[in-house]
Design an enzyme around this catalytic site. Structure first.
Site, mmCIF file in Angstrom:
data_model
loop_
_atom_site.group_PDB
_atom_site.id
_atom_site.type_symbol
_atom_site.label_atom_id
_atom_site.label_comp_id
_atom_site.label_asym_id
_atom_site.label_seq_id
_atom_site.Cartn_x
_atom_site.Cartn_y
_atom_site.Cartn_z
ATOM 1 N N LYS A 67 0.845 -1.200 0.000
ATOM 2 C CA LYS A 67 0.000 0.000 0.000
ATOM 3 C C LYS A 67 0.880 1.250 0.000
ATOM 4 O O LYS A 67 0.711 2.147 -0.809
ATOM 5 C CB LYS A 67 -0.899 -0.031 1.238
ATOM 6 N N ARG A 87 -5.047 -4.719 6.308
ATOM 7 C CA ARG A 87 -5.546 -6.044 6.713
ATOM 8 C C ARG A 87 -6.965 -6.308 6.224
ATOM 9 O O ARG A 87 -7.538 -7.345 6.521
ATOM 10 C CB ARG A 87 -5.430 -6.211 8.226
ATOM 11 N N HIS A 109 -3.556 -33.399 18.102
ATOM 12 C CA HIS A 109 -2.384 -34.199 18.489
ATOM 13 C C HIS A 109 -1.246 -33.314 18.960
ATOM 14 O O HIS A 109 -0.097 -33.745 18.980
ATOM 15 C CB HIS A 109 -1.949 -35.078 17.304
ATOM 16 N N LYS A 132 9.646 -0.292 13.897
ATOM 17 C CA LYS A 132 10.183 0.087 12.584
ATOM 18 C C LYS A 132 11.188 1.219 12.743
ATOM 19 O O LYS A 132 12.255 1.238 12.142
ATOM 20 C CB LYS A 132 9.051 0.576 11.663
HETATM 21 O O1 F6P Z 1 3.452 -2.830 9.694
HETATM 22 C C1 F6P Z 1 2.119 -3.160 9.637
HETATM 23 C C2 F6P Z 1 1.568 -2.863 8.287
HETATM 24 O O2 F6P Z 1 1.450 -1.494 8.110
HETATM 25 C C3 F6P Z 1 0.238 -3.560 8.079
HETATM 26 O O3 F6P Z 1 -0.820 -2.872 8.596
HETATM 27 C C4 F6P Z 1 0.221 -3.724 6.608
HETATM 28 O O4 F6P Z 1 -0.700 -4.691 6.222
HETATM 29 C C5 F6P Z 1 1.646 -4.120 6.341
HETATM 30 O O5 F6P Z 1 2.392 -3.372 7.263
HETATM 31 C C6 F6P Z 1 2.141 -3.912 4.953
HETATM 32 O O6 F6P Z 1 2.086 -2.573 4.560
HETATM 33 P P1 F6P Z 1 2.252 -2.150 3.056
HETATM 34 O O7 F6P Z 1 1.148 -2.754 2.253
HETATM 35 O O8 F6P Z 1 2.195 -0.656 3.029
HETATM 36 O O9 F6P Z 1 3.591 -2.657 2.576
#
Ligand code: F6P
Length: 565
Positions: A219, A281, A397, A525
């Protein structure tokens, strides 16, 4: 914080919806219910299954094996009413910016709005662009699937590699695995997420750059793990193809960040867009679902969307008392905030759903793993449960011992299909019998008297003295839900995933959380970007706590020397 504190307080005064008057009543009700055994509830009410089960389309939810009565559900419904679940639900569907800390709407429901009714963000109907991207994805996938789309040497694509992490990995990966019976016979799908070089190395080892298509899915197009893997994949491809001009036929991007895609070297014409109102998500319904379309085709993807839409419609219009996501959410609140349950198990009795627990872990824990409410106050009640699980039959199991006799309350969702995808009916009957046996055992348990009787029987070994009787007693009274799908079709899967999304939404509303931001992932991060150059520093590092500095210095001394990171 002790679990007692994290349950609803006796004395009100703290912030948050769990201090509503109905919670006091619920707490008094809990005190009565705490000693009631489900075995007795079933014995007293032969219609308990009818009373506490619900069918929506091809999904059946049996929630009768819960520690509830009609009163419990009425009180929990009152809680949902008092928390204004219905109002928040409308706000979400209407495109209000309910993700207030990021000033964003939350509109994954628009991505599967098969009724195509207008959904406005900042006065603009988003449906035309949603539909346009779905169409582009379908057209592109069709070219790859049919073999019309060729690589730089004129070969057809045989392998597709999705490079992404978190929501840009877990959703499409889970769905591609779940829908394996519908897969394209030529295309093999691979997912690379881990920045541990072993992941990308191993995945690419077996692939031919001439016939491999990469989807860089992010994203933000800024996630370090994804960008590191994507750059490596690009180098790997160029090492053989030798010309950057060939990238266009082998790399496409899925992102909300056009500039970063262009800077990486992917032609924005080969970018599939999604928008800031799609949470990572919750994004498998968007262009992030491109791997799904490639593997199962546009028609099946549309069925997945239609299934989700059917659940959206149910969630939006069914009364709270007969609303499947609301019921699941309220049961979760009941155990979390009144019984003090810490975790929730997801147990699919379906090989194809084995990645569902990992997917739901992100969906739920990144959404509701928060302790500051919408108004910025630290809450004094427990919020998102620890979601965990694995394929149920294998779990039997491995970890079920603790579920049965570990003395903790771990509510569990059992998920199973009536019709299997294989013709191995005998296998399926065994699988189904085990699913039923486990939910029955968790609910009923086995009393001391029953155990003694069994031990006295020839099978039980009459020679035994009885000193081990207590070891073989099962308390039971462990709650579970059973979710039955008719068959794991794209449509049913869409319904199932949307069911959980809305369950998470309802719980977030009741806990007064913003379920759609994820500030808790940021600090790590930030620190990692400071630590990374320190791993290569010439002089010993001191600026951290003693443990972190010592570990950095140990790594500096012990790692293989190399030119750079
Ligand atoms: O670090 C968490 C996060 O921001 C998630 O919410 C997201 O799904 C993932 O990292 C990946 O983010 P991106 O699609 O921007 O690489």
């Amino acid at each position: 914080m002790s679990s007692a504190v994290r349950m609803v307080q006796d004395e009100g005064g703290g912030p948050g919806v769990l201090h509503r008057p109905v919670c006091r009543v619920l707490q008094a009700h809990h005190a009565q219910m705490a000693t009631v055994h489900m075995r007795d509830l079933f014995a007293a009410d032969p219609a308990r299954f009818e009373r506490f089960s619900l069918r929506v389309g091809e999904l059946l939810l049996d929630y009768s094996k819960n520690r509830i009565t009609g009163d419990t559900m009425s009180l929990l419904e009152r809680l949902a009413e008092e928390a204004d679940v219905a109002g928040w639900r409308e706000r979400m569907f209407a495109g209000d910016k309910i993700n207030h800390t990021e000033n964003r709407a939350v509109l994954h429901v628009a991505l599967r709005n098969r009724g195509n009714f207008p959904v406005k963000v900042d006065g603009e109907d988003v449906m035309p662009k949603v539909n346009a991207v779905i169409e582009r994805m379908g057209a592109f996938a069709e070219r790859v699937r049919s073999g019309e789309w060729r690589g730089y040497t004129g070969e057809r694509m045989t392998d597709v590699v999705n490079v992404g992490i978190g929501g840009s990995d877990l959703g499409p990966q889970m769905v591609v695995q779940a829908l394996k019976p519908y897969r394209h016979p030529r295309l093999k799908m691979h997912f690379i997420s881990n920045v541990d070089g072993a992941h990308v190395k191993e995945a690419l080892e077996a692939l031919n750059p001439e016939t491999t298509l990469f989807i860089v899915s992010s994203k933000t197009f800024a996630t370090q793990e994804t960008m590191t893997n994507a750059h490596y994949a690009r180098e790997w491809f160029l090492a053989q193809s030798q010309a950057t001009g060939h990238i266009a036929r082998h790399f496409v991007a899925v992102s909300a960040n056009r500039d970063a895609v262009a800077a990486f070297g992917i032609d924005p014409a080969h970018m599939f867009e999604f928008w800031d109102w799609v949470g990572g998500r919750y994004s498998l319904w968007s262009a992030i679902g491109l791997p799904i379309v490639l593997v199962v085709g546009a028609e099946r993807f549309a069925e997945l969307l239609e299934g989700a839409h059917e659940m959206d419609e149910h969630f939006r219009h069914a009364p709270l008392a007969q609303n499947m996501p609301v019921i699941l959410a309220l049961l979760g609140i009941w155990y979390n905030n009144f019984f003090g349950a810490e975790s929730h198990a997801i147990l699919p009795y379906d090989h194809y759903l084995r990645s569902l627990p990992a997917y739901l872990q992100q969906a739920d824990m990144e959404s509701n793993g928060k302790s500051v409410d919408r108004d910025g106050r630290v809450v004094d009640y427990s919020t998102g449960a620890i979601v965990w699980g694995a394929s149920g039959i294998n779990g039997q199991h491995a970890f079920y011992q603790l579920l049965h006799q570990g003395g903790r309350m771990i509510p569990a969702d059992f998920i199973v299909s009536v019709e299997p995808h294989t013709e191995l009916q005998a296998h399926h009957d065994i699988l189904f019998a085990h699913f039923l046996a486990q939910t029955e055992a968790l609910m009923r348990g086995r009393t001391r008297e029953e155990t003694q009787l069994e031990m006295g029987s020839p099978e039980g070994g009459s020679a035994q003295t009885g000193q081990f009787v207590q070891h073989k007693v099962f308390d039971g009274n462990h709650p579970s839900n059973a979710l039955l799908l008719q068959k794991l079709t794209p449509h049913a899967l869409g319904m199932l995933i949307a069911l959980y999304e809305h369950k998470i939404f309802v719980q977030g509303v009741i806990w007064n959380l913003n379920s759609y931001d994820q500030w808790g992932v940021e600090l790590g991060k930030q620190l990692a970007s400071r630590i990374l150059p320190e791993l290569q520093a010439a002089a010993p590092v001191t600026g951290h706590d003693a443990s972190t500095s010592a570990l950095i210095n140990y790594y500096r001394r012990m790692r293989r020397p190399h030119a750079g990171l």
